[in-house]
Design a protein around this motif. Structure first.
Motif, PDB file in Angstrom:
ATOM      1  N   SER A  33     -47.516  -4.317  35.250  1.00 61.43           N
ATOM      2  CA  SER A  33     -47.768  -5.742  34.793  1.00 61.43           C
ATOM      3  C   SER A  33     -48.070  -5.825  33.267  1.00 61.43           C
ATOM      4  O   SER A  33     -47.991  -7.048  32.445  1.00 61.43           O
ATOM      5  CB  SER A  33     -49.121  -6.407  35.727  1.00 61.43           C
ATOM      6  OG  SER A  33     -50.276  -5.689  35.135  1.00 61.43           O
ATOM      7  N   ASN A  34     -48.627  -4.600  32.709  1.00 61.62           N
ATOM      8  CA  ASN A  34     -48.460  -4.581  31.021  1.00 61.62           C
ATOM      9  C   ASN A  34     -47.265  -4.473  30.338  1.00 61.62           C
ATOM     10  O   ASN A  34     -46.430  -3.991  31.019  1.00 61.62           O
ATOM     11  CB  ASN A  34     -49.455  -3.116  30.858  1.00 61.62           C
ATOM     12  CG  ASN A  34     -50.833  -3.281  31.497  1.00 61.62           C
ATOM     13  OD1 ASN A  34     -51.568  -3.783  30.868  1.00 61.62           O
ATOM     14  ND2 ASN A  34     -51.106  -2.693  32.605  1.00 61.62           N
ATOM     15  N   ILE A  35     -47.321  -5.219  29.321  1.00 60.79           N
ATOM     16  CA  ILE A  35     -45.964  -5.144  28.690  1.00 60.79           C
ATOM     17  C   ILE A  35     -45.511  -3.507  28.279  1.00 60.79           C
ATOM     18  O   ILE A  35     -44.192  -3.264  28.519  1.00 60.79           O
ATOM     19  CB  ILE A  35     -46.136  -5.916  27.150  1.00 60.79           C
ATOM     20  CG1 ILE A  35     -46.476  -7.159  27.498  1.00 60.79           C
ATOM     21  CG2 ILE A  35     -44.912  -5.762  26.318  1.00 60.79           C
ATOM     22  CD1 ILE A  35     -46.694  -8.054  26.106  1.00 60.79           C
ATOM     23  N   PHE A  36     -46.307  -2.867  27.745  1.00 61.11           N
ATOM     24  CA  PHE A  36     -45.861  -1.437  27.495  1.00 61.11           C
ATOM     25  C   PHE A  36     -46.498  -0.535  28.458  1.00 61.11           C
ATOM     26  O   PHE A  36     -47.920  -0.403  28.950  1.00 61.11           O
ATOM     27  CB  PHE A  36     -46.465  -0.834  26.249  1.00 61.11           C
ATOM     28  CG  PHE A  36     -46.029  -1.936  24.992  1.00 61.11           C
ATOM     29  CD1 PHE A  36     -44.794  -1.692  24.534  1.00 61.11           C
ATOM     30  CD2 PHE A  36     -46.812  -2.397  24.154  1.00 61.11           C
ATOM     31  CE1 PHE A  36     -44.172  -2.152  23.460  1.00 61.11           C
ATOM     32  CE2 PHE A  36     -46.375  -3.140  22.940  1.00 61.11           C
ATOM     33  CZ  PHE A  36     -44.995  -3.020  22.806  1.00 61.11           C
ATOM     34  N   HIS A  37     -45.648   0.215  29.217  1.00 60.78           N
ATOM     35  CA  HIS A  37     -46.187   0.928  30.444  1.00 60.78           C
ATOM     36  C   HIS A  37     -45.185   2.098  30.382  1.00 60.78           C
ATOM     37  O   HIS A  37     -44.063   1.819  30.393  1.00 60.78           O
ATOM     38  CB  HIS A  37     -46.708   0.118  31.428  1.00 60.78           C
ATOM     39  CG  HIS A  37     -45.275  -0.326  32.422  1.00 60.78           C
ATOM     40  ND1 HIS A  37     -44.375   0.492  32.958  1.00 60.78           N
ATOM     41  CD2 HIS A  37     -44.945  -1.694  32.151  1.00 60.78           C
ATOM     42  CE1 HIS A  37     -43.526  -0.369  33.596  1.00 60.78           C
ATOM     43  NE2 HIS A  37     -43.678  -1.641  32.860  1.00 60.78           N
ATOM     44  N   PRO A  38     -45.769   3.587  30.598  1.00 61.62           N
ATOM     45  CA  PRO A  38     -44.705   4.317  31.182  1.00 61.62           C
ATOM     46  C   PRO A  38     -44.296   4.291  32.669  1.00 61.62           C
ATOM     47  O   PRO A  38     -44.723   3.512  33.377  1.00 61.62           O
ATOM     48  CB  PRO A  38     -45.481   5.824  31.102  1.00 61.62           C
ATOM     49  CG  PRO A  38     -47.116   5.511  31.042  1.00 61.62           C
ATOM     50  CD  PRO A  38     -47.106   3.806  30.543  1.00 61.62           C
ATOM     51  N   GLN A  39     -43.344   5.006  33.043  1.00 59.88           N
ATOM     52  CA  GLN A  39     -43.013   4.922  34.476  1.00 59.88           C
ATOM     53  C   GLN A  39     -44.095   5.479  35.389  1.00 59.88           C
ATOM     54  O   GLN A  39     -44.468   6.591  35.073  1.00 59.88           O
ATOM     55  CB  GLN A  39     -41.645   5.772  34.775  1.00 59.88           C
ATOM     56  CG  GLN A  39     -41.141   5.831  36.017  1.00 59.88           C
ATOM     57  CD  GLN A  39     -39.869   6.609  36.318  1.00 59.88           C
ATOM     58  OE1 GLN A  39     -39.418   7.469  35.416  1.00 59.88           O
ATOM     59  NE2 GLN A  39     -39.264   6.282  37.427  1.00 59.88           N
ATOM     60  N   LEU A  40     -44.395   4.935  36.115  1.00 60.74           N
ATOM     61  CA  LEU A  40     -45.571   5.368  36.964  1.00 60.74           C
ATOM     62  C   LEU A  40     -45.119   5.650  38.452  1.00 60.74           C
ATOM     63  O   LEU A  40     -44.438   4.899  39.154  1.00 60.74           O
ATOM     64  CB  LEU A  40     -46.772   4.442  37.483  1.00 60.74           C
ATOM     65  CG  LEU A  40     -47.807   4.820  38.245  1.00 60.74           C
ATOM     66  CD1 LEU A  40     -48.475   6.180  37.917  1.00 60.74           C
ATOM     67  CD2 LEU A  40     -48.987   3.466  38.400  1.00 60.74           C
TER      68      LEU A  40
END
Length: 480
Positions: A148-155
């Motif tokens: 849901s965060n704008i910047f995020h790595p692939q989790l």
């Protein structure tokens, strides 16, 4: 008045676009004049260019790009270094460094917890981790919250680890909703395992983690998965093309599982029982296990930061470091600095001296050195956080893990290989991520300095390219 408002909004839109466009360029662009470091060229830098369309790498070529096509954005990298985005295969995104579960749930810490989770994905990206694997998370909901965060790595998630009922770590958990509890003594143990594997698949899990740990000190008699449960779990996972990683760090656990056809170990071999530590020579019993790892091509994830994180508990200036201040929200940082809040850290320090922790760390380093010199299959994972301590911080823990590997004698190219293509291969994702090649996801890092010269240069990140979008590193610094 209405006209003034329209003009103001128009000006605001133009200003916004000016600032956003450099970060999020057109769908197609060229990274030109770059020193490219990737497994396709055995991590030997070559001058070339990379064509990116949306989130995919369309082409990688040696030499300079000749702009024969108009209206295409060509970005001059000025011979800076481009490497694949890093992969951390051992994280725990629900845990907060330095906080027990009770502290996390306290209403007094509500805003601190909220700020941490907002910053968490950016902290991993700040240190170049574009893909992370949570070895504990068992459901899609956690992924959705993270994303849901704008910047995020692939989790990526395990879909939930498997452990023996009443064994480690279930013995210590009040809630085990993310774990698959197996009763090896039950007649329907196979049904339990099949159900667990099905749940992993339905939750998009990419790996099966099996616990094999009898506990520590007074809890060293906890039950483990039986050999029949262990073997059946591995067989069912492999039938579904899921790799199996085993939680183990003792010589005893390695001895009892080394022949069971799993794919890797989630911790280094640093507990040797009654064997003495000799910095110049490994005990024959340890060598025997390490040689089997090499022969069977079993992946080895050293997680050196588990013990080095304990050593750092004795460093009173750890939280004063510039990198720490950039990735940890101020309210949490202030809270962590209060020694009264460092419950687990104080418990650990009361149970192990700095000298004892250093010896265990050195055992792990010695085993890692032995394997690296023989080109064993090394997996890169930081175990962040390994416990509720303030010295295992997201992203930064991975950077420190790389430094530990270098000090253990692992070459810089081996470190890059483990953190990119070998991690991707272990997760059966090497067709999508892990290197700089045609048709792979455009997850890249632009570095000011060559990481092959000095591993500290992995911290010279200028830009992070995530799914084709260019992010300035400063955009990821915590402002909370």
């Amino acid at each position: 008045m209405q006209a003034t408002k329209i003009i103001s909004r128009f000006c605001y839109l133009i200003i916004t676009l000016i600032f956003i466009l450099p970060i999020f360029p057109n769908n197609k662009y060229i990274l030109n004049n770059a020193q490219i470091i990737t497994s396709e060229n055995n991590f030997i830098p070559f001058l070339g260019y990379i064509e990116i369309n949306n989130d995919i790498i369309e082409n990688v070529q040696q030499g300079l790009y000749k702009n024969e096509t108009q209206n295409i954005n060509v970005i001059n990298c000025n011979q800076k270094y481009v490497v694949p985005g890093f992969i951390d295969t051992h994280t725990h995104t629900e845990s907060i460094p330095g906080m027990t579960s009770q502290q996390k749930l306290s209403k007094l810490n509500k805003d601190i917890v909220k700020n941490y989770y907002v910053q968490l994905p950016k902290s991993y990206l700040y240190f170049g981790y574009t893909t992370i694997l949570d070895l504990s998370l068992g459901n899609k909901k956690g992924v959705e919250e993270f994303n849901s965060n704008i910047f995020h790595p692939q989790l990526l998630i395990s879909g939930g680890p498997m452990a023996e009922k009443g064994g480690y770590p279930l013995h210590f958990l009040k809630s085990d909703h993310s774990f698959h509890s197996i009763d090896s003594n039950a007649k329907n143990y196979k049904t339990q395992i099949n159900t667990a594997i099905s749940n992993i698949i339905s939750n998009n899990g990419v790996i099966l983690k099996l616990y094999y740990e009898k506990g520590f000190e007074k809890n060293e008699s906890l039950p483990n998965l039986s050999e029949k449960s262990f073997i059946y779990s591995i067989d069912q996972a492999h039938k579904n093309k899921i790799s199996v990683i085993v939680h183990a760090n003792s010589l005893e656990a390695y001895n009892e599982t080394i022949e069971l056809n799993h794919d890797g170990y989630a911790h280094g071999l640093w507990r040797w029982g009654n064997l003495n530590y000799n910095p110049k020579e490994l005990p024959p019993e340890v060598k025997n296990i390490l040689n089997k790892l090499i022969t069977y091509k079993i992946a080895y994830q050293p997680t050196t930061q588990v013990m080095h994180g304990i050593l750092s508990l004795y460093d009173h200036n750890f939280l004063e470091q510039e990198d720490v201040r950039k990735i940890i929200p101020k309210k949490l940082l202030d809270w962590l600095k209060n020694e009264k809040n460092q419950i687990v850290a104080n418990e650990i320090k009361s149970g192990i001296t700095k000298e004892q922790a250093l010896e265990v760390f050195n055992k792990g380093q010695q085993a890692l050195n032995y394997l690296a010199k023989r080109n064993a299959f090394l997996l890169f994972g930081s175990d962040t956080p390994s416990a509720a301590i303030h010295t295992n911080l997201p992203g930064y823990n991975g950077y420190l893990e790389m430094l530990n590997w270098s000090k253990a004698g692992v070459t810089n190219s081996q470190i890059l290989k483990a953190a990119t293509i070998d991690n991707a291969k272990f997760l059966n994702l090497d067709e999508k991520i892990g290197s700089i090649a045609k048709n792979k996801t455009a997850n890249l890092l632009l570095l000011d300095k060559n990481p092959l010269d000095k591993i500290e240069h992995v911290n010279s990140i200028q830009k992070i390219i995530l799914n084709g979008k260019i992010i300035a590193r400063d955009e990821l610094i915590s402002n909370l």
